[in-house]
Scaffold this active site. Structure first.
Site, PDB file in Angstrom:
ATOM      1  N   GLY A  66       0.891  -1.276   0.015  1.00 38.01           N
ATOM      2  CA  GLY A  66       0.089   0.006   0.173  1.00 38.01           C
ATOM      3  C   GLY A  66       0.631   1.015  -0.148  1.00 38.01           C
ATOM      4  N   GLN A  71       2.882   9.890   1.144  1.00 37.65           N
ATOM      5  CA  GLN A  71       4.253   9.007   1.224  1.00 37.65           C
ATOM      6  C   GLN A  71       5.093   9.525  -0.180  1.00 37.65           C
ATOM      7  OE1 GLN A  71       2.412   5.392   2.141  1.00 37.65           O
ATOM      8  NE2 GLN A  71       4.516   5.162   3.196  1.00 37.65           N
ATOM      9  N   CYS A 114       6.706   0.142   6.902  1.00 39.49           N
ATOM     10  CA  CYS A 114       6.289   1.376   6.281  1.00 39.49           C
ATOM     11  C   CYS A 114       7.232   1.736   5.343  1.00 39.49           C
ATOM     12  CB  CYS A 114       5.841   2.633   7.256  1.00 39.49           C
ATOM     13  SG  CYS A 114       5.209   3.857   6.361  1.00 39.49           S
ATOM     14  N   LEU A 115       6.779   2.072   3.931  1.00 33.17           N
ATOM     15  CA  LEU A 115       7.913   2.685   3.066  1.00 33.17           C
ATOM     16  C   LEU A 115       8.502   4.036   3.193  1.00 33.17           C
ATOM     17  CD1 LEU A 115       5.924   1.416  -0.200  1.00 33.17           C
ATOM     18  CD2 LEU A 115       7.679   0.101   1.216  1.00 33.17           C
ATOM     19  N   HIS A 156      -3.844   1.219   7.849  1.00 31.64           N
ATOM     20  CA  HIS A 156      -2.374   1.658   8.095  1.00 31.64           C
ATOM     21  C   HIS A 156      -2.243   2.875   6.949  1.00 31.64           C
ATOM     22  CE1 HIS A 156       2.174   1.593   8.044  1.00 31.64           C
ATOM     23  NE2 HIS A 156       1.741   2.129   6.932  1.00 31.64           N
ATOM     24  N   GLU A 157      -2.892   2.707   5.825  1.00 32.18           N
ATOM     25  CA  GLU A 157      -3.009   3.771   4.712  1.00 32.18           C
ATOM     26  C   GLU A 157      -3.914   4.980   5.060  1.00 32.18           C
ATOM     27  OE1 GLU A 157      -0.616   3.502   2.666  1.00 32.18           O
ATOM     28  OE2 GLU A 157      -0.053   1.532   2.916  1.00 32.18           O
ATOM     29  N   HIS A 160      -2.117   7.239   7.297  1.00 34.83           N
ATOM     30  CA  HIS A 160      -1.343   8.219   6.505  1.00 34.83           C
ATOM     31  C   HIS A 160      -2.045   9.519   6.214  1.00 34.83           C
ATOM     32  CE1 HIS A 160       2.498   6.411   6.277  1.00 34.83           C
ATOM     33  NE2 HIS A 160       2.059   5.320   5.677  1.00 34.83           N
TER      34      HIS A 160
HETATM   35 ZN    ZN Z   1       3.137   3.670   5.806  1.00 35.98          ZN
END
Ligand code: ZN
Length: 216
Positions: A66, A71, A114-115, A156-157, A160
């Site tokens: 995701g 991000q 997380c990226l 999670h997304e 963000h």
């Molecule tokens: Zn993340």
């Protein structure tokens, strides 16, 4: 990693450099856009569709499941997801625009990464079942009842989009364990600011306000 919006590119907006500035990159903690609370989008255009395509490419390149607009330094209430992480499984790909979560039930604890925080992971407790409604890029309303890992990805997304990171949900003890890693990211970001490789918070926020005015 080079930052996409540096001072040189902004001051010399030749066509070639402008295009390069629009190439998205994943930003890392503690970039201020990760703390931005995004507003719903009211307009989808070709530029936004192009950014969404880039978001999928970046997500697969970095082995994610995701990726939220914050991000990639965009202030829009959308994220892309493929819970299989496999770019061949196109049926599993979804764009969630203006997602709304309801009917939350149960609790589950599982490992998350997380990226925007590469190499950091920790157990996070979240709701186990959710209902989510969102629009796709064509304006169709999507509705899903999700459970388990997929529910975790969506929660999670959406966090963000509200300016939250999974580290905000950790206990003090769990946070203490990764504190050194977070500090390394903070030191790295500060050194990029000092070297002029990252733009000031003021310029980041001004840019977000311009982008937001265009589509929200
Ligand atoms: Zn993340």
């Amino acid at each position: 990693m080079r930052w996409p919006y540096n001072a040189r590119v902004s001051q010399l907006p030749s066509r070639k450099e402008s295009n390069r500035a629009l190439a998205l990159q994943i930003i890392h903690y503690p970039h201020p856009t990760l703390r931005h609370v995004s507003k719903p989008i009211r307009r989808v255009d070709d530029e936004l569709r192009g950014w969404v395509a880039q978001m999928f490419d970046l997500m697969y390149e970095h082995e994610g499941v995701g990726l939220a607009a914050n991000q990639v330094d965009l202030p829009y209430r959308l994220f892309v997801s493929n819970p299989t992480g496999d770019s061949q499984q196109r049926k599993e790909e979804h764009v969630f625009i203006n997602p709304v979560i309801s009917k939350v039930k149960g609790r589950q604890t599982g490992s998350e990464g997380c990226l925007s925080l590469p190499e950091v992971s920790a157990d996070v407790t979240r709701s186990k079942q959710i209902h989510v409604e969102a629009f796709d890029l064509s304006g169709n309303l999507l509705e899903f009842d999700l459970e388990g890992f997929i529910a975790r990805v969506v929660l999670h997304e959406v966090d963000h989009l509200d300016g939250k990171l999974f580290t905000d949900r950790l206990s003090e003890t769990a946070l203490f364990e990764i504190d050194g890693l977070l500090e390394e990211f903070e030191i790295d970001y500060q050194s990029r600011l000092d070297a002029g490789e990252a733009v000031s918070d003021e310029r980041v926020l001004a840019r977000l306000a311009d982008l937001e005015a265009a589509r929200t």
